[in-house]
Design a protein around this motif. Structure first.
Motif, PDB file in Angstrom:
ATOM      1  N   LYS A  50       0.827  -1.200   0.000  1.00 43.46           N
ATOM      2  CA  LYS A  50       0.000   0.000   0.000  1.00 43.46           C
ATOM      3  C   LYS A  50       0.866   1.256   0.000  1.00 43.46           C
ATOM      4  CE  LYS A  50      -3.344  -1.613   3.128  1.00 43.46           C
ATOM      5  NZ  LYS A  50      -4.543  -1.383   3.934  1.00 43.46           N
ATOM      6  N   GLY A  51       1.703   1.381   0.997  1.00 46.82           N
ATOM      7  CA  GLY A  51       2.548   2.581   1.015  1.00 46.82           C
ATOM      8  C   GLY A  51       3.181   2.816   2.370  1.00 46.82           C
ATOM      9  N   ASN A  52       4.008   3.840   2.437  1.00 41.37           N
ATOM     10  CA  ASN A  52       4.676   4.220   3.683  1.00 41.37           C
ATOM     11  C   ASN A  52       4.205   5.609   4.084  1.00 41.37           C
ATOM     12  OD1 ASN A  52       6.532   1.936   3.132  1.00 41.37           O
ATOM     13  ND2 ASN A  52       7.309   3.314   1.564  1.00 41.37           N
ATOM     14  N   ILE A  53       3.894   5.781   5.351  1.00 44.89           N
ATOM     15  CA  ILE A  53       3.518   7.110   5.809  1.00 44.89           C
ATOM     16  C   ILE A  53       4.333   7.492   7.034  1.00 44.89           C
ATOM     17  CG2 ILE A  53       1.143   6.843   4.987  1.00 44.89           C
ATOM     18  CD1 ILE A  53       0.378   6.654   8.012  1.00 44.89           C
ATOM     19  N   VAL A  54       4.533   8.792   7.201  1.00 46.01           N
ATOM     20  CA  VAL A  54       5.176   9.305   8.407  1.00 46.01           C
ATOM     21  C   VAL A  54       4.294   8.946   9.597  1.00 46.01           C
ATOM     22  CG1 VAL A  54       5.937  11.385   9.601  1.00 46.01           C
ATOM     23  CG2 VAL A  54       6.237  11.193   7.124  1.00 46.01           C
ATOM     24  N   SER A  55       4.899   8.366  10.635  1.00 44.98           N
ATOM     25  CA  SER A  55       4.119   7.868  11.774  1.00 44.98           C
ATOM     26  C   SER A  55       3.438   8.997  12.527  1.00 44.98           C
ATOM     27  CB  SER A  55       5.031   7.104  12.732  1.00 44.98           C
ATOM     28  OG  SER A  55       5.956   7.985  13.347  1.00 44.98           O
ATOM     29  N   TYR A  56       2.305   8.691  13.090  1.00 41.97           N
ATOM     30  CA  TYR A  56       1.623   9.635  13.980  1.00 41.97           C
ATOM     31  C   TYR A  56       2.294   9.583  15.350  1.00 41.97           C
ATOM     32  CZ  TYR A  56      -1.916  10.064  10.378  1.00 41.97           C
ATOM     33  OH  TYR A  56      -2.546  10.312   9.195  1.00 41.97           O
ATOM     34  N   ILE A  57       2.184  10.664  16.087  1.00 42.18           N
ATOM     35  CA  ILE A  57       2.830  10.743  17.397  1.00 42.18           C
ATOM     36  C   ILE A  57       2.121   9.802  18.377  1.00 42.18           C
ATOM     37  CG2 ILE A  57       3.371  12.234  19.357  1.00 42.18           C
ATOM     38  CD1 ILE A  57       3.502  14.576  17.384  1.00 42.18           C
ATOM     39  N   ASP A  58       2.898   8.891  18.966  1.00 43.09           N
ATOM     40  CA  ASP A  58       2.356   7.886  19.870  1.00 43.09           C
ATOM     41  C   ASP A  58       2.541   8.353  21.312  1.00 43.09           C
ATOM     42  OD1 ASP A  58       1.586   5.679  21.268  1.00 43.09           O
ATOM     43  OD2 ASP A  58       3.285   4.422  20.652  1.00 43.09           O
ATOM     44  N   LEU A  59       1.452   8.774  21.932  1.00 46.44           N
ATOM     45  CA  LEU A  59       1.548   9.351  23.277  1.00 46.44           C
ATOM     46  C   LEU A  59       1.994   8.321  24.310  1.00 46.44           C
ATOM     47  CD1 LEU A  59      -1.547  11.743  23.335  1.00 46.44           C
ATOM     48  CD2 LEU A  59       0.861  12.288  22.938  1.00 46.44           C
ATOM     49  N   GLU A  60       1.688   7.035  24.065  1.00 50.84           N
ATOM     50  CA  GLU A  60       2.174   5.989  24.968  1.00 50.84           C
ATOM     51  C   GLU A  60       3.699   5.995  24.989  1.00 50.84           C
ATOM     52  OE1 GLU A  60       1.149   3.967  27.149  1.00 50.84           O
ATOM     53  OE2 GLU A  60       2.623   2.351  27.269  1.00 50.84           O
ATOM     54  N   SER A  61       4.298   6.077  23.823  1.00 45.27           N
ATOM     55  CA  SER A  61       5.756   6.148  23.749  1.00 45.27           C
ATOM     56  C   SER A  61       6.278   7.378  24.482  1.00 45.27           C
ATOM     57  CB  SER A  61       6.207   6.180  22.286  1.00 45.27           C
ATOM     58  OG  SER A  61       7.580   6.505  22.200  1.00 45.27           O
ATOM     59  N   VAL A  62       5.609   8.513  24.315  1.00 45.91           N
ATOM     60  CA  VAL A  62       6.032   9.746  24.982  1.00 45.91           C
ATOM     61  C   VAL A  62       6.025   9.549  26.495  1.00 45.91           C
ATOM     62  CG1 VAL A  62       5.477  12.172  25.379  1.00 45.91           C
ATOM     63  CG2 VAL A  62       5.181  11.188  23.099  1.00 45.91           C
ATOM     64  N   GLU A  63       4.932   9.006  27.009  1.00 45.38           N
ATOM     65  CA  GLU A  63       4.810   8.755  28.448  1.00 45.38           C
ATOM     66  C   GLU A  63       5.947   7.873  28.946  1.00 45.38           C
ATOM     67  OE1 GLU A  63       2.960   9.548  30.973  1.00 45.38           O
ATOM     68  OE2 GLU A  63       0.955  10.171  30.339  1.00 45.38           O
ATOM     69  N   GLN A  64       6.198   6.796  28.223  1.00 44.31           N
ATOM     70  CA  GLN A  64       7.184   5.813  28.678  1.00 44.31           C
ATOM     71  C   GLN A  64       8.605   6.380  28.625  1.00 44.31           C
ATOM     72  OE1 GLN A  64       6.506   2.857  30.025  1.00 44.31           O
ATOM     73  NE2 GLN A  64       4.307   3.152  29.790  1.00 44.31           N
ATOM     74  N   ILE A  65       8.905   7.143  27.601  1.00 42.78           N
ATOM     75  CA  ILE A  65      10.239   7.731  27.504  1.00 42.78           C
ATOM     76  C   ILE A  65      10.446   8.769  28.608  1.00 42.78           C
ATOM     77  CG2 ILE A  65      11.770   9.149  26.076  1.00 42.78           C
ATOM     78  CD1 ILE A  65      11.609   6.289  25.156  1.00 42.78           C
ATOM     79  N   ILE A  66       9.395   9.516  28.890  1.00 49.17           N
ATOM     80  CA  ILE A  66       9.497  10.496  29.983  1.00 49.17           C
ATOM     81  C   ILE A  66       9.775   9.775  31.308  1.00 49.17           C
ATOM     82  CG2 ILE A  66       8.145  12.060  31.434  1.00 49.17           C
ATOM     83  CD1 ILE A  66       6.860  13.140  28.889  1.00 49.17           C
TER      84      ILE A  66
END
Lengths: 217, 217
Positions: free
Chosen positions: B61-77
């Motif tokens: 189908k194709g490649n798209i720029v990923s949407y911001i994953d807030l779960e990842s943000v929380e975990q990295i913080i």
DNA sequence: TTGCAAAATCTTGTATACAAGTTATAGATA
DNA sequence: TATCTATAACTTGTATACAAGATTTTGCAA
């Protein structure tokens, strides 16, 4: 004919359990013939192995299974130590009965595994599950996966260290003590136990003396 | 004609600074024409972007720029919060004059950057360097790189949050307070400062209300 | 035998044609 | 006009031929 996913998992597994020893050459043509697949998808697999430090790629020369990087081992131990102290202390205050039961069930399985003939494989998997469960109960499965992603060196170090002697009993008893101090809210004891548990005898010369040719210079 | 490395860095940069917005289609053929390179090496670049979560690949189908994953943000913080507390407390006991000077110099540069017209870019880079220096001084550059590797979502979250208002002054003052409490060995204060500094106002609804179409569902 | 050079044979890297699947479009039919 | 279908035009995935470089081998000469 295998799928890319199968090949990736197989190679990862063989590298982690040291069937493929550090320094082993992984030729694209040899692998493509072995798995009956063309070089293009195979290169995708190798690219991923490279990004996860399973292999080192030398352009126009070849690919080899990476040597164990003790710096990575040290850093991952530190990372896990700091994280798991915080996680276990956090759980200590908000533990559910369901969680405790899951951990206790796991420890029973560890007990059974030790009694088997070829205990190491089973025990390693269960040990992994024990720590993963702690992360999951604390809502940090994401971080467990992140650690797993950078785990090649630590994982192999660990396996070699366990060959030293029958340490499984000792590790299991530490698991029990960690669980106990967690349910008893003994913060200082948790910190000390986790620190020692993960670090094991990292300082010993056992690896350097017995598996020098597996270690990165 | 560009090299793979250049293309990778360029695309990463454009995704991180939101020139390439989440959801943007990255077609192999379009990119290969733009960079005057065949699809094969370009696919190597996309593969790496995919493994670092810069893009999502939908087969056939194709490649798209990923949407911001807030779960990842929380975990990295959370990860950074726990790690940096320990690191700064550690440094507090073993700080060299050279280290303190390096940090102070950085803070001066942050002060200068704020006065510029387009302050944000410079400030973000210096802020990054400040935290990186802490990791490096403590001997944990490896872990800084590991965090950087999983940083796409947090980095973009951060940039958007900074658009909210002129927060640069506030962040700089927090950096000063962290450095002060570090040299004064005030553990409790360090913990509180770091926690708040990294977390910022993660709980606010600002992002959801203003950039909903950048956020992963 | 030793040393050196050239060629043959490895290695991975790249371009390209084709395969296979998905989406969009055009056209016919009601 | 609306709807369904078939076809065309897209997408990425794979196989393969060739390019470019590294290494080994081979053969000749001293």
């Amino acid at each position: 004919m295998s799928t890319k996913k199968d090949i990736l998992n197989l190679l990862k597994h063989e590298i982690l359990n040291l069937t493929l020893k550090p320094g082993t050459i992984l030729s694209e043509t040899v692998l493509s013939e072995r798995f009956q697949i063309s070089r293009t998808p195979l290169r995708d697999v190798l690219k991923q192995l490279s990004l996860e430090s399973y292999i080192d790629v030398y352009p126009k020369k070849g690919n080899i299974v990476s040597y164990i990087d003790l710096e990575s081992v040290e850093q991952i131990i530190y990372l896990r130590s700091v994280l798991e102290k915080d996680i276990i202390n956090g759980l200590s205050g908000s533990l559910t009965l369901k969680g405790v039961l899951e951990l206790k069930k796991n420890l029973e399985e560890q007990r059974n595994a030790i009694l088997q003939e070829h205990a190491l494989e089973q025990f390693l998997a269960l040990d992994d599950t024990f720590h993963k469960t702690l992360f999951t109960l604390a809502g940090h499965e994401y971080l467990w996966k992140l650690i797993k992603f950078s785990n090649v060196h630590y994982e192999r170090y660990r396996r070699l260290h366990m060959l030293k002697q029958e340490k499984l009993e000792k590790i299991l008893s530490e698991h029990h003590m960690i669980l106990d101090s967690m349910t008893n809210h003994e913060k200082d004891k948790i910190d000390e136990l986790v620190q020692h548990h993960l670090r094991e005898d990292m300082n010993s010369l056992y690896l350097l003396e017995n598996f020098a040719d597996y270690i990165k210079a």
